[in-house]
Each structure stands twice: as structure tokens, then as C-alpha cells.
Design an enzyme around this catalytic site. Structure first.
Site, PDB file in Angstrom:
ATOM      1  N   ALA A  17      39.856  25.506 -32.668  1.00 55.55           N
ATOM      2  CA  ALA A  17      38.607  26.265 -32.714  1.00 55.55           C
ATOM      3  C   ALA A  17      38.194  26.581 -34.148  1.00 55.55           C
ATOM      4  CB  ALA A  17      38.757  27.558 -31.910  1.00 55.55           C
ATOM      5  N   SER A  40      47.356  32.267 -39.927  1.00 53.46           N
ATOM      6  CA  SER A  40      48.764  32.489 -40.206  1.00 53.46           C
ATOM      7  C   SER A  40      49.592  31.426 -39.517  1.00 53.46           C
ATOM      8  CB  SER A  40      49.189  33.879 -39.718  1.00 53.46           C
ATOM      9  OG  SER A  40      50.599  34.012 -39.792  1.00 53.46           O
ATOM     10  N   ALA A  51      42.857  16.776 -24.380  1.00 52.00           N
ATOM     11  CA  ALA A  51      41.954  15.814 -23.762  1.00 52.00           C
ATOM     12  C   ALA A  51      40.518  16.302 -23.913  1.00 52.00           C
ATOM     13  CB  ALA A  51      42.292  15.624 -22.283  1.00 52.00           C
ATOM     14  N   LYS A  79      39.899   7.673 -23.514  1.00 49.26           N
ATOM     15  CA  LYS A  79      39.873   8.294 -22.192  1.00 49.26           C
ATOM     16  C   LYS A  79      38.580   7.915 -21.481  1.00 49.26           C
ATOM     17  CE  LYS A  79      39.673  12.828 -19.950  1.00 49.26           C
ATOM     18  NZ  LYS A  79      39.653  14.291 -20.148  1.00 49.26           N
ATOM     19  N   LEU A 334      39.227  30.221 -27.408  1.00 47.89           N
ATOM     20  CA  LEU A 334      39.855  31.128 -26.451  1.00 47.89           C
ATOM     21  C   LEU A 334      39.443  32.575 -26.662  1.00 47.89           C
ATOM     22  CD1 LEU A 334      43.468  29.628 -26.350  1.00 47.89           C
ATOM     23  CD2 LEU A 334      41.586  29.244 -24.745  1.00 47.89           C
ATOM     24  N   ILE A 347      37.726  22.030 -25.543  1.00 48.47           N
ATOM     25  CA  ILE A 347      37.253  21.581 -26.849  1.00 48.47           C
ATOM     26  C   ILE A 347      35.734  21.458 -26.849  1.00 48.47           C
ATOM     27  CG2 ILE A 347      37.232  19.573 -28.400  1.00 48.47           C
ATOM     28  CD1 ILE A 347      40.248  19.341 -27.918  1.00 48.47           C
TER      29      ILE A 347
END
Length: 502
Positions: A17, A40, A51, A79, A334, A347
Site C-alpha cells: 500500500a 519500520s 494475486a 494470471k 488495510l 491490491i
């Protein structure tokens, strides 16, 4: 008074991210804006987003990334879709393949003609008309603009890669474009007493880092968006009950498949993501229907190769922040919310957030007109993805598991109920403007999960029976012949983007 331009952007958190955000902003904004990323090494990242879906090609194109170089340096593979095993019933499988299905005629989607033939008793598989599906199951891949001399487009693809290597790859890109990285942990966050905006963050070293715009990429903690701004979280566990996952890599096996696999288990599902150097595996499950010990046993007994590490546990609550842009802080990844990786959307949601931010980029004032619009678009996108994921769980016919029976009987959003009934009655698929998944995606999952239309588009009657049969045979034949001439997935990678030897 002239609006003051943003001069300093602070990104808190690295990983996929953080570095996707840094790379896109540094490329688009250039040197006129200072970008600093704080991360960190001690904290680490979740790192299961290995994926992707085809929209990542747009992101790579904007950055000017060379695809072969990117695939090689991330131990990547190609993919063509996601195979779903045992989701409708035990022993059944289907592919959610990328790209289109067949060829539309005028304003009538291809699948309406296919349904006409099937309802007339001439049953064929929808996936006979998908180039990506046929190539995937043949373990083949090629970059083709068209299939032979026909008007049918070549396969659409995404990637499977090592998330840690991807973050490292984008870090190099970002630093080349002027992003400054600081190693350290955030100790505290300082807010402006009048506006409530974030003024600065103080690191454990004592350094104070000020900024005009803050991007929270701190993961589930939401250090800025939740810890400092107390934005709130909307819990979707009632729709998507899985709340835990285990992730573990294992040794590679042949063939090198150009697709991800999601296999339904008794209280959740297991992912399989083949990379050049290993296979990524994970078990997403509901702790109300199985124990952590049993979930680990299921995962470890269903690996293709020798495990390369101990399983890594993850606890989560599916949902999103009540605002994804609050004050002068935008949550990405997230920190903004969590949608389990069933359709590889993690993603993409990072990419989408950054693209939306660039489109609505503010001045220092962070006008609420912009943040309100951002939140409205993001919230709708999240809800539409949520509905797509719920469809996989709810529309099942399994009777062998309390978990799957629970999913069959749980209440679902009205928006999804409408979509299912519209398709069941007419074969039509309603798509909203912010829906990530296009008609072919909904079509494949609706059919794969056992929902069969009772009728078809009235205009699909215009072809004679003879012309319809010829049209469908022609499309299937073109696809079959094109796939026959493709190289294997393994050979294509060996010739174009083999990862350097370790």
C-alpha cells in the site's frame, strides 16, 4: 485568498500500500511536492496480496513499468483467472476468467445467444467461448492483440507475484522519483486544536515530521485514520463471516499454472497462487465453525509441495472505515478496510484509492466537497465488491457443512438480491458505474454458483437457428485453434521474464 497548494505529503506505512501510493504520487505530482514515507522493518507487513486483477496493467502503464522486468524481479507469473473448486457443490469447479466471453452482436451480449441455444436443449459450456479459460486449463499463455485473423481479442491477464518483492520494486521506483524513506515507528500523532487536521507525527527517535496531507498505510491498526481521528468502522461480518486466515508458502510443482485457485473447505476456503519460485497458500476460515488447530491441519494437509515456513496467522474483521478520507488523512490498503482475498481485490483497492486521490487532489484546505465525493465513490465501490464476494458464499447448494448451510440461509443486501433475481428471470446483469467487476465476471460467478436464467433477451431471437449454431461453433473454433498455437506458460516465462537465479 489564493488556495495554498499541498507541498508536503507524509505516508505512514510501507508494504504494498505504501509503496504503490508513493510510486504513483511521485510519478504524477513530480518534484513540486515533497513525499516522505515512514516505515519500520520491525513491524513488517501482512504480505498475502500476491494475486491481482487486470486493472493493475493500467497502474503499471501509468508508471511506465516494463512488464517483463517487473515480472522477473517479483518472481511473477501470469494470471488468466481464478478457478473455484467445490463452491457450488462438492466435485464441481468453474473459472472466473478475465476478459470477455464470445462476441457481442450489436447491443445484445453474447451470453444471451448462448442462453437461447441452451434453453432450446442444445447445451454447451459458457467457458467454451472464453479464450482465457481455454488457455488457463491448457497451461498456456501469450500476449495476443487478436485471436488469429479474427475480430476476437486475445486473452486478458493479470499477475501473481511476491508481494514483498513488489513493494521493494516500487520502493526503488519511488526513491528514484524523489520519495524520501524514513526508518522508524510513529510514537504519537499531533492534531490541530481548531481544525482537527493532523499536523505532524512524532517518531520514537523524537523527530517530528509535519505535513499537509497524510496517507495512512499502517495496516489494520489504522494508526492515523482510527487511532488519531477515530473515524469508526463498518463491520460486515454478518455478510462475510470468515474472520481468520493462515498463510504458508510451499515448494513449486509442475505445471506452472496461469491462474489462481480457490478451493472451498468445510468452514472457509483455501487459496493457491503459483509463483516462479514457490506456491503461495492460505486458508481463510470462520472461527465460529472450526478451530485454529483444525484450520491449520486442513491447510497443511492440502499443500502441493513441502512447506517452506510455518503458517502465519491473521485475524480480521471484514468491512471498511466509515470515512476513507477524513480531515487531511486518506486511508489506503488495510487501513481503509478489509475484503478477504477471494477475488484478489486488495491490491486493486490500493490502486483505486490512489487514482481517486489523484483525480480529486486537494489544496491544503482539503475541501469537504472533495472528501465527500471521494468517500461516496469509495463506499459504493466497497459495497459492490462486497456483494460480489457474498454471491460466492450465499449461492451454494452444499449440504455437507454447517458453515455452508449458514451462508445459504443468511440475509444478504437488497442490492445483491435484486441482481440475482434480475439474472434468474431475464439473464440480464445490472452494473453500476463504480462496479469493479464487469458483466462477464458477474455472469461467470452467477452461472458457476448454480443460478440459471429462465429466459433471454428478446432481440436474441433475431438470428435463425442455423445462423445461431454457426455463430457459436465459429467462435469456439477460433478460440480453440488460437490456444493450440500458444506457448506453454512455463516456456513464455522462460523466454521473456525468468526471475534471476537466487
Amino acid at each position: 485568498m489564493e488556495p495554498q497548494a499541498v507541498e508536503k505529503i507524509v505516508i505512514v506505512g510501507g508494504g504494498t500500500a505504501g509503496w504503490m501510493t508513493a510510486s504513483a504520487l511521485s510519478k504524477v505530482l513530480g518534484p513540486r511536492v515533497s513525499i516522505r514515507l515512514i516505515e519500520s522493518e520491525e513491524i513488517g507487513t501482512v504480505g498475502v496480496g500476491e494475486a491481482t486483477i487486470p486493472q493493475i496493467n493500467i497502474f503499471n502503464s501509468i508508471l511506465g513499468i516494463d512488464e517483463n522486468d517487473f515480472v522477473a524481479k517479483t518472481n511473477g507469473t501470469f494470471k488468466l483467472g481464478i478457478e473455484f473448486v467445490n463452491w457450488h457443490r462438492q466435485g464441481e469447479r468453474y473459472m472466473h476468467a478475465f476478459g470477455g466471453i464470445g462476441r457481442n452482436l450489436g447491443f445484445v451480449p453474447f451470453h444471451q445467444y448462448w442462453m437461447r441455444q441452451n434453453l432450446a436443449g442444445k447445451e454447451t459450456s459458457l467457458w467454451d467461448y472464453s479464450a482465457a479459460t481455454k488457455a488457463a486449463y491448457a497451461n498456456k499463455f501469450d500476449r495476443l492483440e487478436r485471436l488469429g485473423a479474427s475480430p476476437l481479442p486475445g486473452p486478458t491477464w493479470a499477475f501473481q507475484f511476491d508481494a514483498g518483492l513488489y513493494a521493494r520494486y516500487l520502493r526503488g521506483f519511488s526513491e528514484y522519483h524523489g520519495v524520501k524513506r524514513t526508518e522508524g515507528k510513529v510514537r504519537s500523532v499531533e492534531l490541530d486544536s481548531l481544525s482537527g487536521f493532523i499536523q505532524s507525527v512524532t517518531l520514537e527517535s523524537g523527530e517530528v515530521v509535519s505535513g499537509d496531507l497524510f496517507i495512512d498505510c499502517s495496516g489494520f491498526r489504522g494508526l492515523l485514520i482510527e487511532g488519531a481521528l477515530q473515524t469508526g468502522y463498518e463491520d460486515w461480518s454478518n455478510f462475510l463471516p470468515c474472520d481468520r486466515a493462515l498463510a504458508v508458502p510451499c515448494e513449486s510443482v509442475q505445471p506452472l499454472t496461469p491462474y489462481t485457485r480457490a478451493t472451498a473447505r468445510h468452514a472457509g476456503w483455501q487459496w493457491r497462487i503459483p509463483l516462479q519460485h514457490r506456491i503461495g497458500n492460505g486458508h481463510v476460515y470462520c472461527s465460529a465453525f472450526t478451530s485454529d488447530e483444525e484450520a491449520e491441519r486442513v491447510l497443511m494437509s492440502n499443500l502441493d509441495g513441502k512447506p517452506l515456513a510455518d503458517p502465519r496467522p491473521l485475524k480480521f474483521v471484514t468491512g471498511r472505515r466509515k470515512k476513507l478520507w477524513n480531515k487531511n488523512c486518506i486511508a489506503v490498503g488495510l487501513a481503509s478496510g478489509f475484503m478477504e482475498p477471494l477475488e484478489s481485490t486488495s491490491i486493486h483497492l490500493i490502486q483505486s484509492a490512489v487514482s481517486r486521490l489523484i483525480n480529486l487532489f486537494p489544496t491544503k484546505a482539503c475541501d469537504t466537497v472533495l472528501s465527500d465525493e471521494y468517500n461516496q465513490q469509495a463506499i459504493e465501490e466497497y459495497a459492490l465488491i462486497r456483494d460480489f464476494l457474498i454471491l460466492h458464499y450465499h449461492a451454494n447448494a452444499r449440504t455437507d457443512s454447517p458453515f455452508w448451510l449458514h451462508c445459504q440461509n443468511m440475509a444478504i443486501p437488497d442490492s445483491l438480491s435484486h441482481k440475482i433475481e434480475l439474472f434468474r428471470k431475464t439473464g440480464r446483469i445490472e452494473r453500476r458505474a463504480n462496479d469493479l467487476f464487469a458483466e462477464p465476471s458477474w455472469l461467470q460467478v452467477l452461472l458457476g454458483q448454480g443460478i440459471r436464467p429462465e429466459s433471454y433477451h428478446a432481440l436474441a431471437r433475431d438470428l435463425s437457428d442455423e445462423d445461431l449454431d454457426g455463430f457459436l461453433v465459429n467462435v469456439s473454433t477460433i478460440i480453440t485453434k488460437a490456444v493450440e498455437h500458444m506457448p506453454s506458460h512455463e516456456d513464455f516465462i522462460a523466454r521473456n521474464c525468468r526471475a534471476p537465479a537466487a
